[in-house]
Write an enzyme that holds these catalytic residues in place. Structure first.
Site, mmCIF file in Angstrom:
data_model
loop_
_atom_site.group_PDB
_atom_site.id
_atom_site.type_symbol
_atom_site.label_atom_id
_atom_site.label_comp_id
_atom_site.label_asym_id
_atom_site.label_seq_id
_atom_site.Cartn_x
_atom_site.Cartn_y
_atom_site.Cartn_z
ATOM 1 C CG ASP A 70 2.578 0.866 9.222
ATOM 2 O OD1 ASP A 70 3.231 1.330 8.160
ATOM 3 O OD2 ASP A 70 2.441 1.430 10.448
ATOM 4 N NE ARG A 126 -7.136 3.839 5.382
ATOM 5 C CZ ARG A 126 -7.124 4.736 7.011
ATOM 6 N NH1 ARG A 126 -6.459 4.905 7.697
ATOM 7 N NH2 ARG A 126 -5.518 4.722 6.086
ATOM 8 N NE ARG A 147 -0.759 10.396 10.752
ATOM 9 C CZ ARG A 147 -0.474 8.856 9.830
ATOM 10 N NH1 ARG A 147 -1.592 8.428 9.914
ATOM 11 N NH2 ARG A 147 0.172 8.342 8.694
ATOM 12 N N PRO A 148 0.674 15.697 12.122
ATOM 13 C CG PRO A 148 2.693 16.417 12.961
ATOM 14 C CD PRO A 148 1.040 15.562 12.448
ATOM 15 C CG ASP A 159 5.000 19.759 11.482
ATOM 16 O OD1 ASP A 159 5.073 19.136 11.609
ATOM 17 O OD2 ASP A 159 5.693 20.250 12.179
ATOM 18 C CB ILE A 212 7.300 6.270 14.906
ATOM 19 C CG1 ILE A 212 8.173 5.149 14.519
ATOM 20 C CG2 ILE A 212 6.552 7.316 13.457
ATOM 21 C CD1 ILE A 212 8.787 6.631 14.246
ATOM 22 N NE ARG A 216 -0.377 11.600 6.599
ATOM 23 C CZ ARG A 216 0.240 12.936 7.863
ATOM 24 N NH1 ARG A 216 -0.670 13.843 7.993
ATOM 25 N NH2 ARG A 216 1.421 13.028 7.629
ATOM 26 C CE LYS A 254 -1.991 1.374 4.293
ATOM 27 N NZ LYS A 254 -1.575 2.634 4.456
ATOM 28 C CG ASN A 255 2.065 2.822 3.483
ATOM 29 O OD1 ASN A 255 0.962 2.756 3.128
ATOM 30 N ND2 ASN A 255 2.440 2.345 4.310
ATOM 31 C CB CYS A 262 -4.502 5.979 11.549
ATOM 32 S SG CYS A 262 -4.223 5.154 9.758
HETATM 33 C C1 EPZ Z 1 3.765 6.736 6.481
HETATM 34 O O1 EPZ Z 1 3.241 8.140 7.165
HETATM 35 C C2 EPZ Z 1 2.713 5.507 6.403
HETATM 36 N N1 EPZ Z 1 1.644 5.915 5.568
HETATM 37 C C3 EPZ Z 1 3.003 5.198 7.756
HETATM 38 O O2 EPZ Z 1 1.764 3.820 7.230
HETATM 39 C C4 EPZ Z 1 3.982 4.792 8.580
HETATM 40 O O3 EPZ Z 1 3.618 4.256 9.678
HETATM 41 C C5 EPZ Z 1 4.648 5.629 8.905
HETATM 42 O O4 EPZ Z 1 4.852 6.569 7.208
HETATM 43 C C6 EPZ Z 1 5.740 5.773 9.518
HETATM 44 O O5 EPZ Z 1 6.466 4.907 8.547
HETATM 45 C C7 EPZ Z 1 2.234 6.107 4.325
HETATM 46 O O6 EPZ Z 1 3.170 6.059 3.685
HETATM 47 C C8 EPZ Z 1 0.541 6.247 2.974
HETATM 48 P P1 EPZ Z 1 5.841 10.348 9.002
HETATM 49 P P2 EPZ Z 1 3.904 9.067 7.166
HETATM 50 O O7 EPZ Z 1 5.607 11.393 8.161
HETATM 51 O O8 EPZ Z 1 4.507 9.662 5.638
HETATM 52 C C9 EPZ Z 1 5.946 13.068 12.768
HETATM 53 C C10 EPZ Z 1 0.019 2.599 7.378
HETATM 54 O O9 EPZ Z 1 -0.652 1.807 8.881
HETATM 55 N N2 EPZ Z 1 5.437 14.181 10.947
HETATM 56 O O10 EPZ Z 1 7.245 8.930 8.553
HETATM 57 O O11 EPZ Z 1 2.595 10.124 7.327
HETATM 58 C C11 EPZ Z 1 4.943 12.587 13.025
HETATM 59 O O12 EPZ Z 1 3.386 12.660 13.340
HETATM 60 C C12 EPZ Z 1 0.412 3.474 7.484
HETATM 61 O O13 EPZ Z 1 -0.082 2.030 6.631
HETATM 62 C C13 EPZ Z 1 5.475 15.293 12.063
HETATM 63 O O14 EPZ Z 1 5.965 15.903 13.039
HETATM 64 O O15 EPZ Z 1 4.685 8.917 8.715
HETATM 65 C C14 EPZ Z 1 5.202 11.213 12.749
HETATM 66 O O16 EPZ Z 1 5.294 11.088 14.863
HETATM 67 C C15 EPZ Z 1 0.129 4.566 8.775
HETATM 68 N N3 EPZ Z 1 5.513 16.630 10.758
HETATM 69 C C16 EPZ Z 1 6.300 11.101 12.146
HETATM 70 O O17 EPZ Z 1 6.821 12.568 12.047
HETATM 71 C C17 EPZ Z 1 5.077 15.908 9.377
HETATM 72 O O18 EPZ Z 1 5.429 16.882 8.366
HETATM 73 C C18 EPZ Z 1 6.522 10.083 11.116
HETATM 74 O O19 EPZ Z 1 5.986 10.223 10.188
HETATM 75 C C19 EPZ Z 1 5.518 14.769 9.367
HETATM 76 C C20 EPZ Z 1 5.573 13.346 10.039
#
Ligand code: EPZ
Length: 422
Positions: free
Chosen positions: A309, A402, A121-122, A124, A331, A92, A21-22, A116
Protein backbone atom coordinates in the site's frame (compact mmCIF):
# COMPACT_ATOMS: atom_id res chain seq x y z
CA UNK A 1 -15.69 14.38 -8.12
CA UNK A 2 -12.20 15.83 -8.60
CA UNK A 3 -9.41 17.65 -6.83
CA UNK A 4 -7.82 20.79 -8.32
CA UNK A 5 -4.23 21.09 -7.07
CA UNK A 6 -1.68 23.84 -7.61
CA UNK A 7 1.72 22.45 -6.74
CA UNK A 8 5.38 23.37 -6.72
CA UNK A 9 5.52 25.01 -3.31
CA UNK A 10 6.81 23.84 0.05
CA UNK A 11 4.39 22.82 2.78
CA UNK A 12 4.70 23.38 6.52
CA UNK A 13 2.92 22.62 9.77
CA UNK A 14 1.59 19.36 11.18
CA UNK A 15 -0.83 16.62 10.15
CA UNK A 16 -2.54 13.97 12.33
CA UNK A 17 -2.67 10.35 11.23
CA UNK A 18 -6.13 8.77 11.66
CA UNK A 19 -7.18 5.27 12.70
CA UNK A 20 -6.17 2.44 10.37
CA UNK A 21 -8.76 1.56 7.69
CA UNK A 22 -7.45 -1.99 7.46
CA UNK A 23 -7.66 -2.44 11.23
CA UNK A 24 -11.06 -0.74 11.68
CA UNK A 25 -12.73 -2.99 9.09
CA UNK A 26 -11.93 -6.39 10.67
CA UNK A 27 -12.57 -4.92 14.15
CA UNK A 28 -16.06 -3.81 13.02
CA UNK A 29 -16.59 -7.24 11.43
CA UNK A 30 -15.71 -8.95 14.72
CA UNK A 31 -18.64 -7.19 16.46
CA UNK A 32 -20.86 -9.55 14.43
CA UNK A 33 -19.52 -12.50 16.42
CA UNK A 34 -21.24 -11.53 19.64
CA UNK A 35 -24.45 -10.16 21.18
CA UNK A 36 -22.34 -8.04 23.52
CA UNK A 37 -22.05 -4.28 23.11
CA UNK A 38 -18.75 -3.23 21.54
CA UNK A 39 -17.57 0.39 21.68
CA UNK A 40 -14.97 1.04 18.99
CA UNK A 41 -12.91 4.26 19.11
CA UNK A 42 -10.47 6.01 16.72
CA UNK A 43 -12.46 4.91 13.68
CA UNK A 44 -11.36 6.69 10.47
CA UNK A 45 -14.37 8.49 9.00
CA UNK A 46 -13.85 7.19 5.46
CA UNK A 47 -16.18 5.79 2.83
CA UNK A 48 -15.22 2.12 3.16
CA UNK A 49 -15.76 2.19 6.93
CA UNK A 50 -19.08 4.05 6.69
CA UNK A 51 -20.28 1.56 4.06
CA UNK A 52 -19.24 -1.36 6.28
CA UNK A 53 -21.21 0.12 9.19
CA UNK A 54 -24.25 0.49 6.90
CA UNK A 55 -23.89 -3.20 6.00
CA UNK A 56 -23.97 -4.11 9.72
CA UNK A 57 -27.09 -1.93 10.14
CA UNK A 58 -28.73 -3.58 7.09
CA UNK A 59 -28.65 -6.88 9.01
CA UNK A 60 -30.32 -5.27 12.01
CA UNK A 61 -27.20 -4.28 13.95
CA UNK A 62 -27.75 -1.49 16.49
CA UNK A 63 -25.12 1.21 15.74
CA UNK A 64 -24.84 4.49 17.66
CA UNK A 65 -22.19 7.17 17.04
CA UNK A 66 -20.95 8.42 20.43
CA UNK A 67 -18.57 11.00 18.94
CA UNK A 68 -16.97 11.83 15.58
CA UNK A 69 -14.82 8.68 15.61
CA UNK A 70 -16.42 6.50 18.29
CA UNK A 71 -19.25 4.06 17.67
CA UNK A 72 -21.19 1.67 19.90
CA UNK A 73 -22.44 -1.50 18.21
CA UNK A 74 -24.75 -4.21 19.56
CA UNK A 75 -25.44 -7.08 17.17
CA UNK A 76 -27.99 -8.81 19.38
CA UNK A 77 -30.66 -9.69 16.83
CA UNK A 78 -29.07 -9.65 13.41
CA UNK A 79 -30.32 -11.60 10.38
CA UNK A 80 -27.70 -12.22 7.69
CA UNK A 81 -30.48 -12.85 5.16
CA UNK A 82 -31.35 -9.16 5.37
CA UNK A 83 -27.83 -8.09 4.34
CA UNK A 84 -27.80 -5.35 1.67
CA UNK A 85 -26.27 -6.97 -1.42
CA UNK A 86 -25.73 -3.66 -3.16
CA UNK A 87 -23.69 -2.28 -0.27
CA UNK A 88 -21.69 -5.52 -0.03
CA UNK A 89 -20.74 -5.28 -3.70
CA UNK A 90 -19.23 -1.81 -3.11
CA UNK A 91 -16.22 -2.73 -1.00
CA UNK A 92 -13.60 -5.48 -0.92
CA UNK A 93 -13.82 -5.41 2.87
CA UNK A 94 -17.22 -7.17 2.60
CA UNK A 95 -15.12 -10.31 2.35
CA UNK A 96 -14.63 -9.88 6.12
CA UNK A 97 -18.29 -10.74 6.69
CA UNK A 98 -17.63 -14.39 5.80
CA UNK A 99 -15.69 -15.40 8.92
CA UNK A 100 -17.93 -13.95 11.64
CA UNK A 101 -21.25 -14.80 9.95
CA UNK A 102 -20.26 -18.42 9.25
CA UNK A 103 -18.98 -18.73 12.82
CA UNK A 104 -22.23 -17.44 14.31
CA UNK A 105 -24.87 -18.66 11.84
CA UNK A 106 -23.20 -21.49 9.89
CA UNK A 107 -24.60 -20.18 6.58
CA UNK A 108 -24.50 -17.01 4.45
CA UNK A 109 -25.31 -15.72 0.99
CA UNK A 110 -22.75 -13.07 0.04
CA UNK A 111 -22.41 -11.13 -3.22
CA UNK A 112 -18.97 -10.58 -4.72
CA UNK A 113 -17.04 -7.92 -2.82
CA UNK A 114 -15.89 -4.98 -4.91
CA UNK A 115 -12.62 -3.21 -4.35
CA UNK A 116 -9.76 -1.56 -6.18
CA UNK A 117 -8.64 -2.22 -9.74
CA UNK A 118 -5.22 -3.44 -8.56
CA UNK A 119 -5.45 -6.89 -9.98
CA UNK A 120 -7.88 -9.79 -9.61
CA UNK A 121 -9.02 -10.01 -6.00
CA UNK A 122 -9.62 -13.77 -5.73
CA UNK A 123 -11.17 -15.37 -2.67
CA UNK A 124 -9.94 -18.91 -3.33
CA UNK A 125 -7.76 -19.12 -0.21
CA UNK A 126 -10.69 -18.01 1.98
CA UNK A 127 -13.22 -20.35 0.33
CA UNK A 128 -10.92 -23.41 0.17
CA UNK A 129 -10.25 -23.06 3.90
CA UNK A 130 -13.98 -23.02 4.71
CA UNK A 131 -14.56 -26.01 2.43
CA UNK A 132 -11.92 -27.87 4.45
CA UNK A 133 -13.88 -26.97 7.57
CA UNK A 134 -17.01 -28.71 6.22
CA UNK A 135 -18.75 -25.86 4.37
CA UNK A 136 -20.19 -26.16 0.86
CA UNK A 137 -19.60 -23.18 -1.45
CA UNK A 138 -21.93 -22.71 -4.42
CA UNK A 139 -22.14 -19.69 -6.70
CA UNK A 140 -25.63 -18.53 -7.63
CA UNK A 141 -25.34 -17.06 -11.17
CA UNK A 142 -28.49 -15.02 -11.42
CA UNK A 143 -28.36 -13.79 -7.85
CA UNK A 144 -24.62 -13.23 -8.31
CA UNK A 145 -23.78 -14.39 -4.84
CA UNK A 146 -21.87 -17.15 -3.06
CA UNK A 147 -24.01 -19.48 -0.91
CA UNK A 148 -21.78 -20.90 1.84
CA UNK A 149 -23.22 -23.30 4.39
CA UNK A 150 -22.09 -25.98 6.81
CA UNK A 151 -22.86 -29.39 5.33
CA UNK A 152 -20.51 -31.72 7.18
CA UNK A 153 -19.77 -31.63 10.89
CA UNK A 154 -15.98 -31.68 10.64
CA UNK A 155 -14.26 -30.77 13.91
CA UNK A 156 -10.86 -29.85 12.58
CA UNK A 157 -8.49 -28.45 15.14
CA UNK A 158 -6.03 -27.09 12.61
CA UNK A 159 -6.16 -25.43 9.21
CA UNK A 160 -3.36 -24.45 6.84
CA UNK A 161 -4.13 -21.55 4.52
CA UNK A 162 -2.83 -22.17 1.00
CA UNK A 163 -1.26 -18.72 0.76
CA UNK A 164 -0.53 -15.62 2.81
CA UNK A 165 -3.63 -13.45 2.87
CA UNK A 166 -4.44 -10.65 5.33
CA UNK A 167 -8.25 -10.78 5.19
CA UNK A 168 -8.07 -14.57 4.77
CA UNK A 169 -6.22 -14.76 8.08
CA UNK A 170 -8.67 -12.31 9.66
CA UNK A 171 -11.67 -14.34 8.45
CA UNK A 172 -10.17 -17.54 9.84
CA UNK A 173 -9.26 -15.85 13.14
CA UNK A 174 -12.83 -14.56 13.56
CA UNK A 175 -14.23 -18.01 12.74
CA UNK A 176 -11.84 -19.59 15.24
CA UNK A 177 -12.97 -17.08 17.89
CA UNK A 178 -16.12 -19.20 18.18
CA UNK A 179 -14.79 -22.55 16.88
CA UNK A 180 -11.22 -22.71 18.30
CA UNK A 181 -8.63 -23.61 15.69
CA UNK A 182 -4.91 -23.47 14.99
CA UNK A 183 -4.21 -21.45 11.83
CA UNK A 184 -0.98 -22.16 9.90
CA UNK A 185 0.39 -19.74 7.28
CA UNK A 186 -1.26 -16.79 9.02
CA UNK A 187 -0.47 -13.22 7.91
CA UNK A 188 1.17 -11.15 10.63
CA UNK A 189 0.26 -7.60 9.55
CA UNK A 190 -0.22 -5.28 12.57
CA UNK A 191 -3.96 -5.04 11.89
CA UNK A 192 -4.30 -8.81 12.35
CA UNK A 193 -3.01 -8.34 15.88
CA UNK A 194 -5.31 -5.37 16.43
CA UNK A 195 -8.27 -7.63 15.57
CA UNK A 196 -6.84 -10.27 17.93
CA UNK A 197 -6.75 -7.75 20.77
CA UNK A 198 -10.52 -7.20 20.47
CA UNK A 199 -11.14 -10.97 20.41
CA UNK A 200 -9.07 -11.35 23.59
CA UNK A 201 -11.15 -8.58 25.22
CA UNK A 202 -14.22 -10.64 24.27
CA UNK A 203 -12.75 -13.56 26.23
CA UNK A 204 -10.77 -15.52 23.63
CA UNK A 205 -7.37 -16.98 24.48
CA UNK A 206 -5.04 -16.65 21.48
CA UNK A 207 -1.39 -17.68 21.01
CA UNK A 208 1.08 -16.78 18.23
CA UNK A 209 0.61 -13.08 17.54
CA UNK A 210 3.48 -11.77 15.37
CA UNK A 211 4.02 -15.27 14.01
CA UNK A 212 2.70 -17.22 11.04
CA UNK A 213 0.87 -19.63 13.36
CA UNK A 214 -2.13 -18.33 15.29
CA UNK A 215 -3.96 -20.58 17.75
CA UNK A 216 -7.28 -19.81 19.39
CA UNK A 217 -7.28 -21.96 22.52
CA UNK A 218 -10.45 -20.62 24.13
CA UNK A 219 -13.44 -19.03 22.34
CA UNK A 220 -14.95 -15.63 23.07
CA UNK A 221 -17.78 -15.34 25.57
CA UNK A 222 -20.80 -14.57 23.38
CA UNK A 223 -22.75 -12.97 26.22
CA UNK A 224 -21.53 -10.76 29.02
CA UNK A 225 -20.38 -7.21 29.66
CA UNK A 226 -19.69 -4.58 27.03
CA UNK A 227 -16.14 -4.22 25.68
CA UNK A 228 -14.20 -1.23 24.39
CA UNK A 229 -11.48 -1.16 21.72
CA UNK A 230 -9.44 1.67 20.21
CA UNK A 231 -8.33 1.04 16.63
CA UNK A 232 -4.58 1.39 15.98
CA UNK A 233 -3.31 4.36 13.99
CA UNK A 234 -2.81 3.87 10.24
CA UNK A 235 0.76 2.99 9.18
CA UNK A 236 -0.17 3.54 5.53
CA UNK A 237 -1.54 7.05 6.10
CA UNK A 238 1.54 7.82 8.20
CA UNK A 239 3.90 6.57 5.49
CA UNK A 240 1.98 8.47 2.83
CA UNK A 241 2.27 11.80 4.72
CA UNK A 242 5.97 11.28 5.54
CA UNK A 243 6.66 10.65 1.85
CA UNK A 244 4.56 13.72 0.99
CA UNK A 245 6.89 15.84 3.14
CA UNK A 246 10.02 14.32 1.65
CA UNK A 247 8.88 14.52 -2.00
CA UNK A 248 7.83 18.18 -1.70
CA UNK A 249 11.06 19.01 0.19
CA UNK A 250 8.93 20.32 3.07
CA UNK A 251 9.53 20.36 6.83
CA UNK A 252 6.35 18.91 8.36
CA UNK A 253 5.37 17.09 11.56
CA UNK A 254 3.36 13.90 11.23
CA UNK A 255 1.52 13.00 14.47
CA UNK A 256 0.21 9.66 15.80
CA UNK A 257 2.63 7.57 13.73
CA UNK A 258 2.57 3.83 14.67
CA UNK A 259 6.37 3.77 14.47
CA UNK A 260 6.63 0.10 15.51
CA UNK A 261 4.67 -0.93 12.39
CA UNK A 262 6.93 0.94 9.94
CA UNK A 263 10.44 -0.33 10.74
CA UNK A 264 11.46 -1.32 7.20
CA UNK A 265 9.67 1.69 5.72
CA UNK A 266 11.85 3.98 7.86
CA UNK A 267 14.95 2.03 6.78
CA UNK A 268 13.99 2.49 3.12
CA UNK A 269 13.29 6.22 3.62
CA UNK A 270 16.77 6.56 5.16
CA UNK A 271 18.21 4.78 2.10
CA UNK A 272 16.41 7.37 -0.06
CA UNK A 273 18.25 10.06 1.93
CA UNK A 274 15.14 11.30 3.74
CA UNK A 275 16.06 13.06 7.01
CA UNK A 276 13.58 12.22 9.78
CA UNK A 277 13.46 12.89 13.50
CA UNK A 278 11.32 10.40 15.41
CA UNK A 279 10.11 11.50 18.85
CA UNK A 280 7.63 9.02 20.30
CA UNK A 281 4.74 8.88 17.83
CA UNK A 282 5.72 12.19 16.20
CA UNK A 283 7.84 12.14 13.03
CA UNK A 284 9.51 15.36 11.91
CA UNK A 285 10.24 15.23 8.19
CA UNK A 286 13.21 17.42 7.26
CA UNK A 287 12.39 17.55 3.56
CA UNK A 288 14.18 20.84 2.93
CA UNK A 289 17.49 19.30 4.02
CA UNK A 290 17.04 15.82 2.51
CA UNK A 291 19.22 15.05 -0.54
CA UNK A 292 17.08 12.39 -2.24
CA UNK A 293 18.99 9.54 -3.88
CA UNK A 294 17.58 6.55 -5.73
CA UNK A 295 17.57 3.14 -4.03
CA UNK A 296 18.53 0.14 -6.15
CA UNK A 297 15.33 -1.78 -5.28
CA UNK A 298 12.00 -0.97 -3.64
CA UNK A 299 10.42 -4.40 -3.17
CA UNK A 300 7.02 -4.80 -1.46
CA UNK A 301 6.43 -7.91 0.66
CA UNK A 302 4.07 -9.27 3.25
CA UNK A 303 4.68 -7.76 6.71
CA UNK A 304 7.27 -6.95 8.01
CA UNK A 305 8.27 -6.13 4.40
CA UNK A 306 7.58 -2.77 2.76
CA UNK A 307 3.76 -2.68 2.48
CA UNK A 308 2.32 -2.86 -1.03
CA UNK A 309 0.00 0.00 0.00
CA UNK A 310 3.07 2.28 0.15
CA UNK A 311 4.50 1.14 -3.20
CA UNK A 312 2.86 3.98 -5.13
CA UNK A 313 3.86 6.75 -2.68
CA UNK A 314 7.45 5.44 -2.82
CA UNK A 315 7.16 5.51 -6.63
CA UNK A 316 6.55 9.25 -6.66
CA UNK A 317 9.40 9.76 -4.18
CA UNK A 318 11.67 7.90 -6.62
CA UNK A 319 10.87 10.44 -9.36
CA UNK A 320 12.52 13.10 -7.15
CA UNK A 321 15.55 10.99 -6.22
CA UNK A 322 18.88 11.09 -8.11
CA UNK A 323 19.43 7.86 -10.03
CA UNK A 324 17.42 4.79 -11.03
CA UNK A 325 15.07 2.95 -8.64
CA UNK A 326 13.63 -0.49 -9.46
CA UNK A 327 10.08 -0.79 -8.14
CA UNK A 328 8.92 -4.39 -7.65
CA UNK A 329 5.43 -5.01 -6.22
CA UNK A 330 5.45 -8.73 -5.46
CA UNK A 331 1.90 -8.73 -4.05
CA UNK A 332 -0.28 -7.29 -6.84
CA UNK A 333 -0.03 -7.37 -10.62
CA UNK A 334 -2.19 -4.30 -11.23
CA UNK A 335 -0.64 -1.74 -8.96
CA UNK A 336 1.71 0.11 -11.31
CA UNK A 337 -0.96 1.88 -13.38
CA UNK A 338 -0.36 5.17 -11.52
CA UNK A 339 3.02 5.29 -13.31
CA UNK A 340 1.23 6.06 -16.58
CA UNK A 341 -0.23 9.13 -14.86
CA UNK A 342 3.19 10.12 -13.48
CA UNK A 343 4.58 9.67 -16.99
CA UNK A 344 2.01 12.21 -18.24
CA UNK A 345 3.35 14.65 -15.61
CA UNK A 346 6.89 14.24 -16.95
CA UNK A 347 8.28 11.41 -14.80
CA UNK A 348 10.86 9.12 -16.41
CA UNK A 349 9.23 5.70 -16.09
CA UNK A 350 10.06 2.38 -17.72
CA UNK A 351 7.45 -0.30 -16.97
CA UNK A 352 9.12 -3.70 -17.31
CA UNK A 353 6.17 -5.95 -16.36
CA UNK A 354 2.92 -5.99 -14.39
CA UNK A 355 5.04 -6.14 -11.25
CA UNK A 356 8.21 -4.17 -12.11
CA UNK A 357 9.23 -0.71 -13.26
CA UNK A 358 12.32 1.49 -13.28
CA UNK A 359 12.01 5.14 -12.28
CA UNK A 360 14.76 7.62 -13.09
CA UNK A 361 15.16 10.92 -11.25
CA UNK A 362 15.30 13.63 -10.31
CA UNK A 363 12.64 14.67 -12.78
CA UNK A 364 10.59 17.85 -12.42
CA UNK A 365 6.87 17.23 -12.81
CA UNK A 366 4.26 19.39 -14.53
CA UNK A 367 0.61 19.62 -13.48
CA UNK A 368 -1.77 17.61 -15.70
CA UNK A 369 -5.21 15.99 -15.89
CA UNK A 370 -4.82 12.62 -14.12
CA UNK A 371 -7.01 9.70 -13.04
CA UNK A 372 -6.95 8.12 -9.55
CA UNK A 373 -7.27 4.43 -10.35
CA UNK A 374 -7.32 3.14 -6.77
CA UNK A 375 -7.19 4.78 -3.38
CA UNK A 376 -3.44 4.43 -2.82
CA UNK A 377 -2.67 5.55 -6.37
CA UNK A 378 -5.00 8.49 -5.78
CA UNK A 379 -3.09 9.61 -2.70
CA UNK A 380 0.12 9.22 -4.70
CA UNK A 381 -1.20 11.48 -7.44
CA UNK A 382 -2.00 14.14 -4.85
CA UNK A 383 1.64 13.98 -3.75
CA UNK A 384 2.76 14.20 -7.39
CA UNK A 385 0.43 17.15 -8.02
CA UNK A 386 1.87 18.94 -4.96
CA UNK A 387 5.40 18.30 -6.28
CA UNK A 388 4.50 19.37 -9.83
CA UNK A 389 4.63 22.96 -11.05
CA UNK A 390 1.27 24.31 -12.15
CA UNK A 391 -2.28 23.02 -11.92
CA UNK A 392 -3.34 19.35 -11.85
CA UNK A 393 -6.88 18.01 -12.02
CA UNK A 394 -7.29 14.67 -10.26
CA UNK A 395 -10.38 12.77 -11.42
CA UNK A 396 -11.80 9.99 -9.25
CA UNK A 397 -11.46 11.86 -5.93
CA UNK A 398 -14.10 9.51 -4.49
CA UNK A 399 -11.52 6.72 -4.75
CA UNK A 400 -9.26 8.69 -2.40
CA UNK A 401 -12.13 9.32 0.05
CA UNK A 402 -12.34 5.55 0.49
CA UNK A 403 -9.08 5.54 2.45
CA UNK A 404 -8.12 9.07 3.47
CA UNK A 405 -10.40 11.14 5.71
CA UNK A 406 -11.11 14.74 4.55
CA UNK A 407 -7.77 14.71 2.73
CA UNK A 408 -8.07 18.15 1.13
CA UNK A 409 -8.97 19.84 4.46
CA UNK A 410 -5.99 18.24 6.20
CA UNK A 411 -3.55 19.08 3.39
CA UNK A 412 -4.83 22.67 3.21
CA UNK A 413 -3.70 23.01 6.84
CA UNK A 414 -0.18 22.19 5.58
CA UNK A 415 -0.44 25.07 3.12
CA UNK A 416 -1.37 22.91 0.12
CA UNK A 417 -3.47 24.55 -2.61
CA UNK A 418 -6.06 21.79 -3.13
CA UNK A 419 -9.79 22.21 -3.79
CA UNK A 420 -12.56 19.62 -4.22
CA UNK A 421 -14.96 20.08 -7.16
CA UNK A 422 -18.03 18.05 -8.16
C1 EPZ B 1 -5.58 -6.46 2.42
O1 EPZ B 1 -6.22 -6.92 1.24
C2 EPZ B 1 -5.78 -4.96 2.43
N1 EPZ B 1 -7.22 -4.67 2.49
C3 EPZ B 1 -5.15 -4.33 1.19
O2 EPZ B 1 -5.28 -2.93 1.32
C4 EPZ B 1 -3.67 -4.68 1.18
O3 EPZ B 1 -3.09 -4.16 -0.01
C5 EPZ B 1 -3.48 -6.20 1.23
O4 EPZ B 1 -4.16 -6.73 2.39
C6 EPZ B 1 -2.02 -6.61 1.29
O5 EPZ B 1 -1.43 -6.06 2.43
C7 EPZ B 1 -7.86 -4.81 3.68
O6 EPZ B 1 -7.26 -5.17 4.68
C8 EPZ B 1 -9.32 -4.48 3.67
P1 EPZ B 1 -4.41 -10.34 0.53
P2 EPZ B 1 -6.43 -8.49 1.02
O7 EPZ B 1 -5.52 -11.32 0.66
O8 EPZ B 1 -6.59 -9.20 2.32
C9 EPZ B 1 -3.79 -12.97 -3.34
C10 EPZ B 1 -5.81 -0.78 0.65
O9 EPZ B 1 -5.37 -0.04 -0.23
N2 EPZ B 1 -4.96 -13.73 -2.84
O10 EPZ B 1 -3.34 -10.30 1.60
O11 EPZ B 1 -7.47 -8.64 -0.01
C11 EPZ B 1 -4.17 -11.57 -3.79
O12 EPZ B 1 -4.57 -11.59 -5.15
C12 EPZ B 1 -6.07 -2.23 0.34
O13 EPZ B 1 -6.04 -0.43 1.84
C13 EPZ B 1 -5.33 -14.89 -3.50
O14 EPZ B 1 -4.71 -15.28 -4.48
O15 EPZ B 1 -5.02 -8.88 0.42
C14 EPZ B 1 -2.88 -10.81 -3.61
O16 EPZ B 1 -2.05 -11.02 -4.73
C15 EPZ B 1 -5.73 -2.56 -1.08
N3 EPZ B 1 -6.41 -15.58 -3.06
C16 EPZ B 1 -2.24 -11.48 -2.40
O17 EPZ B 1 -2.89 -12.75 -2.26
C17 EPZ B 1 -7.14 -15.17 -1.95
O18 EPZ B 1 -8.10 -15.85 -1.58
C18 EPZ B 1 -2.42 -10.71 -1.11
O19 EPZ B 1 -3.78 -10.51 -0.92
C19 EPZ B 1 -6.74 -13.99 -1.30
C20 EPZ B 1 -5.64 -13.29 -1.74
Amino acid sequence: MKFIVNGGKKLKGEIDVRGSKNAALPVLAATLLTQRTCTIDNIPVIKDVLTFIEIIQSMGGDVRWLSERKVRITNKNIDPNRISRDLVRNIRASILLIGPLLARFGEIKISLPGGCHIGPRPMDIHLDAFKELGFSVTYNKNGEYYHIKRTKNIHKKEITLKGLTVTGTENMLMYAAIHPLKINIAALEPHVEDLGKLLVKLGAKIKGFNSHTLEVIKPIQKTGSAVEHTVMYDPIEAGTFIILGAATKSDIKVKNVPVESLTLTFKKLEEFGVILEIKGTNVFVKGSRSKLKAVSKLITKEYPGIPTDLQAPFGVLATQAKGETLIFDTIYEGRLKYLYELDKMGASVNILSAHKAIIKGPQSLVGKNVESIDLRAGATLIIAALVAKGESVLHGAEQIDRGYEKIEERLTKLGADIKREE
